[in-house]
Motif scaffolding. Structure first.
Motif, PDB file in Angstrom:
ATOM      1  N   ARG A   1      37.409 -17.588 -18.520  1.00 52.70           N
ATOM      2  CA  ARG A   1      36.377 -17.198 -19.215  1.00 52.70           C
ATOM      3  C   ARG A   1      35.872 -17.657 -20.475  1.00 52.70           C
ATOM      4  NH1 ARG A   1      39.239 -12.377 -19.728  1.00 52.70           N
ATOM      5  NH2 ARG A   1      38.457 -11.608 -22.096  1.00 52.70           N
TER       6      ARG A   1
ATOM      7  N   ASN B   1      32.226 -18.710 -21.943  1.00 51.35           N
ATOM      8  CA  ASN B   1      30.788 -18.124 -22.208  1.00 51.35           C
ATOM      9  C   ASN B   1      29.646 -18.771 -21.549  1.00 51.35           C
ATOM     10  OD1 ASN B   1      32.436 -15.625 -23.497  1.00 51.35           O
ATOM     11  ND2 ASN B   1      32.276 -17.114 -25.208  1.00 51.35           N
TER      12      ASN B   1
ATOM     13  N   ARG C   1      35.299  -7.671 -21.080  1.00 55.82           N
ATOM     14  CA  ARG C   1      33.333  -8.637 -20.782  1.00 55.82           C
ATOM     15  C   ARG C   1      32.577  -8.099 -20.928  1.00 55.82           C
ATOM     16  NH1 ARG C   1      35.315 -14.174 -17.058  1.00 55.82           N
ATOM     17  NH2 ARG C   1      37.388 -13.707 -16.892  1.00 55.82           N
TER      18      ARG C   1
ATOM     19  N   SER D   1      32.386 -13.153 -21.366  1.00 50.25           N
ATOM     20  CA  SER D   1      30.890 -12.807 -21.170  1.00 50.25           C
ATOM     21  C   SER D   1      30.024 -13.845 -21.064  1.00 50.25           C
ATOM     22  CB  SER D   1      30.194 -12.327 -23.218  1.00 50.25           C
ATOM     23  OG  SER D   1      31.496 -11.064 -22.963  1.00 50.25           O
TER      24      SER D   1
END
Length: 436
Positions: free
Chosen positions: A217, A219, A295, A320
């Protein structure tokens, strides 16, 4: 007497075969005549039935009209039939290029100058349109099903084909060389990370690290120039997102091909002919925050939506991803600052940099090399702020070949990234050997 009977192609004959001489002008006139007859028949069918004729019936109609001229060689009959069908239902002369899986981009610079990209190299083809009108008809056939229109009042348009290919068209008066058409094609079968390793775009260790970053996870921003492979890499990295997460993708033209079960695809919309109804990427990002995403994947940030994307990354939407145009990782950070300012919020520069440092974990830099290949030339981690400067550290880099060498090499800098702690908190571990 039909239209075809009025065309005399028997004035001369090939002495060896006894068949009529294949005069290009005669075939061009024949094709034009048949095309007019087919169009008239299709229009009558649509008026009677209220719907388009099927593909099989259209081909049968073309064949029946061609058969009226028995002196036409069978090989030419088949070729002309296909050309007429392509012109009526397909993309005209471009159809043969669209069926070539090795062609990754088609660039039409007016009706007589058509180039393609194959294996990263730009090549001129012998494919041509009859005239500008035929090219304009193809452009109109592409954009009309999407509810868009191109004319002198709206001379630029973005669209996509049914197979996901991205299309851009520019016509006069903006273009001084006639209508321009660019088609960015994507593989029907999405590429995998193993394909990229086989192409020499990255190493197994780099691929393993990026997979762990997605599952952990982080970014991620993928940076690179035009045609450097950003969307392809984003598609591959997105495939690592677990199937039990709710994913929202946001793009100008839907290109991502995610295979997860819970994927919502949003696509921006340009203004209509009256200048109303535009839905921008920024509008979609802000709306996505109300849709309970795990996301958010944005195809590309290029304006004020960068601020909303950073806020999403800073407010519980870890993992994301997006892409952006820049030549280096440091340039990507500077561009991100500029794009946030484009949101019109008048934020102080230090506050913007703090947002960027807090939101983005990793920048993956893509590049298109001189030989046409695409490579990941840098993977950098954002480690925080020192004063008013965003600090980064490079985890992997690509060393360009020296004079006399055939190929460069990928190098791990030896630095173990700090982000492994965040990945560990999300249940994903890394191997020290990746960074040695």
């Amino acid at each position: 007497m039909g239209l075809l009977d009025k065309i005399d192609i028997n004035k001369t004959a090939d002495s060896k075969s006894g068949m009529p001489a294949q005069n290009p002008e005669d075939f061009s006139a024949l094709r034009a005549k048949i095309h007019m007859e087919v169009v008239e028949a299709l229009n009558k069918h649509e008026d009677r039935q209220g719907k388009d004729m099927s593909e099989a019936d259209t081909r049968a109609l073309i064949d029946s009209i061609l058969c009226q001229n028995e002196s036409l060689p069978r090989t030419e009959r088949s070729r002309i039939a296909q050309e007429i069908y392509d012109q009526i239902r397909g993309l005209g002369p471009l159809e043969k290029l669209m069926f070539d899986p090795t062609v990754t981009e088609i660039m039409v610079n007016g009706p007589k100058n058509i180039f393609i990209e194959r294996k990263g190299k730009i090549i001129r083809t012998n494919v041509v349109f009859d005239d500008e009108e035929q090219l304009l008809n193809v452009i109109d056939r592409i954009v009309s099903p999407l509810g868009r229109h191109v004319d002198e009042a709206n001379p630029m348009v973005d669209a996509r084909l049914s197979d996901g290919s991205r299309v851009n068209a520019v016509i006069p008066p903006l273009s001084l060389k006639g209508p321009l058409l660019t088609i960015r094609r994507f593989s029907k079968v999405p590429l995998t990370v193993n394909d990229l390793i086989g192409f020499g775009s990255l190493t197994y260790k780099m691929a393993s690290f990026l997979e762990a970053c997605v599952k952990g996870r982080l970014n991620i921003v993928i940076s690179g120039g035009t045609g450097s492979g950003k969307t392809t890499l984003l598609n591959i990295l997105s495939s690592y997102i677990p199937h039990d997460e709710r994913i929202i993708t946001i793009e100008d033209a839907a290109e991502l091909q995610l295979r997860q079960d819970h994927v919502l695809t949003l696509e921006s919309r340009p203004a209509n002919l009256e200048g109303k109804g535009q839905i921008s990427i920024r509008d979609l990002v802000r709306n996505a925050l109300r849709m309970r995403p795990d996301r958010i994947v944005v195809g590309e940030v290029r304006g004020g939506e960068a601020l909303d994307m950073l806020q999403a990354m800073n407010t519980g939407h870890d993992g994301s991803m997006t892409t952006g145009h820049a030549n280096t990782s440091r340039d990507m950070l500077a561009r991100m600052e500029t794009m946030v300012l484009m949101a019109g919020m008048n934020l102080p520069l230090n506050a913007i940099r703090s947002q960027i440092a807090g939101a983005i974990d990793l920048i993956v830099q893509q590049s298109r090399m001189r030989d046409g290949s695409r490579k990941i030339i840098s993977i950098s981690e954002i480690v925080g702020m020192e004063g008013d400067v965003i600090t980064t550290q490079e985890i992997f880099t690509y060393e360009h070949p020296k004079i006399g060498e055939n190929a460069g090499r990928f190098i791990a800098t030896g630095i173990k990234p700090r982000c492994v702690e965040k990945m560990a908190d999300n249940g994903v571990g890394v191997r020290d050997e990746w960074f040695s």
